[in-house]
Write a protein that holds these residues in place. Structure first.
Motif, PDB file in Angstrom:
ATOM      1  N   UNK A 198      12.602  43.467   8.192  1.00  0.00           N
ATOM      2  CA  UNK A 198      13.498  42.305   8.243  1.00  0.00           C
ATOM      3  C   UNK A 198      14.695  42.460   7.310  1.00  0.00           C
ATOM      4  N   UNK A 199      14.475  43.095   6.171  1.00  0.00           N
ATOM      5  CA  UNK A 199      15.527  43.149   5.163  1.00  0.00           C
ATOM      6  C   UNK A 199      15.502  41.887   4.314  1.00  0.00           C
ATOM      7  N   UNK A 200      16.586  41.656   3.576  1.00  0.00           N
ATOM      8  CA  UNK A 200      16.640  40.555   2.605  1.00  0.00           C
ATOM      9  C   UNK A 200      16.294  39.216   3.248  1.00  0.00           C
TER      10      UNK A 200
ATOM     11  N   UNK B  42      15.979  35.336   3.457  1.00  0.00           N
ATOM     12  CA  UNK B  42      16.764  34.265   2.845  1.00  0.00           C
ATOM     13  C   UNK B  42      16.287  32.873   3.262  1.00  0.00           C
ATOM     14  N   UNK B  43      15.299  32.804   4.144  1.00  0.00           N
ATOM     15  CA  UNK B  43      14.865  31.491   4.611  1.00  0.00           C
ATOM     16  C   UNK B  43      13.446  31.576   5.163  1.00  0.00           C
TER      17      UNK B  43
ATOM     18  N   UNK C  81      13.381  34.255   8.081  1.00  0.00           N
ATOM     19  CA  UNK C  81      14.704  34.747   8.474  1.00  0.00           C
ATOM     20  C   UNK C  81      15.304  35.610   7.377  1.00  0.00           C
ATOM     21  N   UNK C  82      15.823  36.745   7.786  1.00  0.00           N
ATOM     22  CA  UNK C  82      16.643  37.531   6.872  1.00  0.00           C
ATOM     23  C   UNK C  82      18.084  37.222   7.239  1.00  0.00           C
ATOM     24  N   UNK C  83      19.019  37.815   6.508  1.00  0.00           N
ATOM     25  CA  UNK C  83      20.414  37.554   6.822  1.00  0.00           C
ATOM     26  C   UNK C  83      20.713  37.933   8.261  1.00  0.00           C
ATOM     27  N   UNK C  84      20.043  38.986   8.742  1.00  0.00           N
ATOM     28  CA  UNK C  84      20.401  39.486  10.069  1.00  0.00           C
ATOM     29  C   UNK C  84      19.434  39.140  11.186  1.00  0.00           C
ATOM     30  N   UNK C  85      18.233  38.652  10.862  1.00  0.00           N
ATOM     31  CA  UNK C  85      17.254  38.462  11.938  1.00  0.00           C
ATOM     32  C   UNK C  85      16.354  37.250  11.733  1.00  0.00           C
TER      33      UNK C  85
ATOM     34  N   UNK D 218      10.224  28.121  -0.178  1.00  0.00           N
ATOM     35  CA  UNK D 218      11.434  27.469   0.311  1.00  0.00           C
ATOM     36  C   UNK D 218      12.614  27.766  -0.601  1.00  0.00           C
ATOM     37  N   UNK D 219      12.340  27.786  -1.898  1.00  0.00           N
ATOM     38  CA  UNK D 219      13.426  28.049  -2.852  1.00  0.00           C
ATOM     39  C   UNK D 219      13.517  29.505  -3.285  1.00  0.00           C
TER      40      UNK D 219
END
Lengths: 359, 126
Positions: free
Chosen positions: B35-37, B39-40, B60-64, B84-85
């Motif tokens: 997934x990479x970084x 973020x959500x 969710x990552x930045x891209x997926x 969440x945070x």
């Protein structure tokens, strides 16, 4: 069609690039991590292999006339060494592609087009040739590197022992870099100061290695997308397509309706007179969530009034950002709007673009 | 690629810790790497009942965007709201970052142990 490799592919693998297929090419989506790469470009310097981009040369006595007829921006304003960004439209005003036009000299131009559109664009360009120019798809001949970020200029200058002070924004010059004849262009797709370097296909890896050794951080397609979106630069296929016009996309400053005829001008004039039914706007969300391509924009009655074309969590701002086509009546009447993310409707707030203004 | 020996794994790269009738779930090291970084993280509501393969939440990552599919049939008893945070914890500590706890009645018969999952990862990457 089999997936192709750029001449820099081995360097990507060597630097730990996570390779994916994109527009028919094996390209790295990330190296050290998207956010780290994104921040490197915003704060330092990053390097991208964008050799998949296409290049077409236009040569002939009437090259200037040909180019002016082909695209929406005023290419008559170009002079030798100057670059211009422009949409290229169909007769109905929809967008064939967006591209950079380089004026090499009065009788020679270089057009830089999107990888996924090369065949379509080149066919289109050939069909518009009423000016007896010589068109050549030279995409396989050129590598392209983008070196972007506040330290891009210093890095390229030091790496190749050259002075680039004379290359102003949206200008280019020929330069010999480590013995390789290149075009060095002060352009980019990140919203940062930087350069795009074009040269003979097989020499790309050599220059990539030199620039990485000089401190440029290897960057993939992942952060290329987040960087360009923060700068609100258009992505063909998402934000602009054959079904959208440059006026709707809000890139009308690159459309010069008063400066001579071009393909699509009549349709665009008509649309300008009649007014826009939808418009591409920047937005953020008032609650936690990430907008994505194709998510719907709805009003408080859950009626669809628009669609998201691009979205992400902005690494620089730490907030969701996106672009969406929204019906202008809904934009003007103060309706509360929402982005539908799975089962939830998250309140949308319009935001001025570019989201991040650095350069 | 880190595969933890006391866990079970799904083909979609969730990990499951089974303790009596309680299943704790997260995503594997392989999944976070793909997934990479991150973020959500979107969590389900406590009390939600799901069948095997139902969507429990979203990472969710930045891209997926990636759904988390339930490895069991049962009821959500707890969710890791701390994520969440600090969604990036899923990257830095995928096996420490549990996402949901479930009281289950049935588990996916195709769950893999660590050894089988390691083989599965190798095959996926031929």
């Amino acid at each position: 069609m089999s997936t192709k490799k750029t001449s820099i592919y081995d360097c990507h693998v060597k630097h730990g690039g996570k390779v994916v297929e994109f527009a028919g090419w094996y390209l790295p989506v990330e190296f050290s991590g998207l956010i780290n790469e994104h921040n490197s470009v915003r704060n330092n310097v990053g390097i991208f292999d964008v050799s998949h981009m296409g290049e077409v040369t236009v040569k002939g006595d009437r090259a200037g006339e040909y180019v002016r007829n082909l695209v929406a921006n005023d290419t008559n304003k170009l002079y030798d060494g100057k670059v211009l960004y422009t949409p290229m439209c169909y007769e109905h005003g929809g967008i064939v592609d967006d591209l950079l036009v380089y004026r090499v000299n009065e009788k020679e131009y270089l057009l830089v087009i999107n990888a996924a559109n090369i065949d379509k664009d080149f066919d289109w360009m050939k069909k518009q040739n009423k000016f007896g120019v010589e068109l050549k798809n030279v995409s396989p001949d050129y590598f392209q590197l983008a070196v972007q970020g506040p330290n891009a200029k210093a890095t390229v200058e030091k790496c190749f022992n050259i002075d680039l002070s004379d290359v102003k924004f949206f200008h280019f010059k020929n330069a010999t870099l480590n013995g390789v004849n290149c075009i060095v262009s002060r352009t980019g797709y990140t919203g940062e100061n930087g350069f795009e370097i074009y040269g003979p296909w097989n020499e790309g890896g050599k220059l990539w290695d030199a620039l990485v050794a000089a401190g440029a951080v290897p960057c993939g397609l992942g952060c290329r997308d987040t960087l360009r979106l923060e700068a609100a630069l258009m992505l063909y296929g998402n934000d602009i397509t054959a079904e959208t016009t440059p006026l709707e996309a809000g890139i009308d400053i690159f459309v010069k309706l008063e400066s001579g005829n071009f393909i699509g001008r009549d349709a665009l004039l008509k649309q300008k007179t009649e007014g826009l039914k939808r418009k591409l706007v920047g937005f953020t969300l008032e609650e936690k969530g990430i907008p994505r391509h194709d998510y719907l924009v709805v009003d408080s009655n859950d009626n669809t009034v628009g669609v998201v074309t691009s979205g992400t969590l902005s690494p620089t701002l730490g907030i969701p950002i996106g672009l969406a086509y929204i019906n202008t009546d809904k934009l003007n009447d103060g309706s509360k709007l929402f982005v539908k993310i799975r089962t939830r409707n998250l309140p949308l707030k319009q935001m001025k673009t570019p989201f991040v203004k650095k350069y | 690629m880190n595969v933890k020996s006391d866990l079970f794994y799904t083909k979609d790269h969730e990990w499951v810790l089974i303790n009596g009738d309680t299943a704790t779930m997260g995503i594997s090291d392989h999944a976070q790497g793909q997934l990479g970084d991150i973020v959500f993280v979107e969590l389900p509501e406590v009390g939600k009942t799901v069948k095997i393969g139902d969507t429990l939440g979203v990472v969710e990552s930045t891209k997926a965007v990636s759904d988390i599919f339930s490895a069991v049939e049962g009821t959500v008893t707890d969710v890791n709201t701390a994520l969440t945070n600090t969604p990036d914890k899923v990257n830095s500590d995928p096996y420490g970052s549990w996402i949901v706890k479930m009281k289950f009645t049935k588990k996916n018969p195709e769950l893999m142990d660590a050894k089988v999952y390691s083989e599965y990862l190798k095959e996926e990457h031929h």
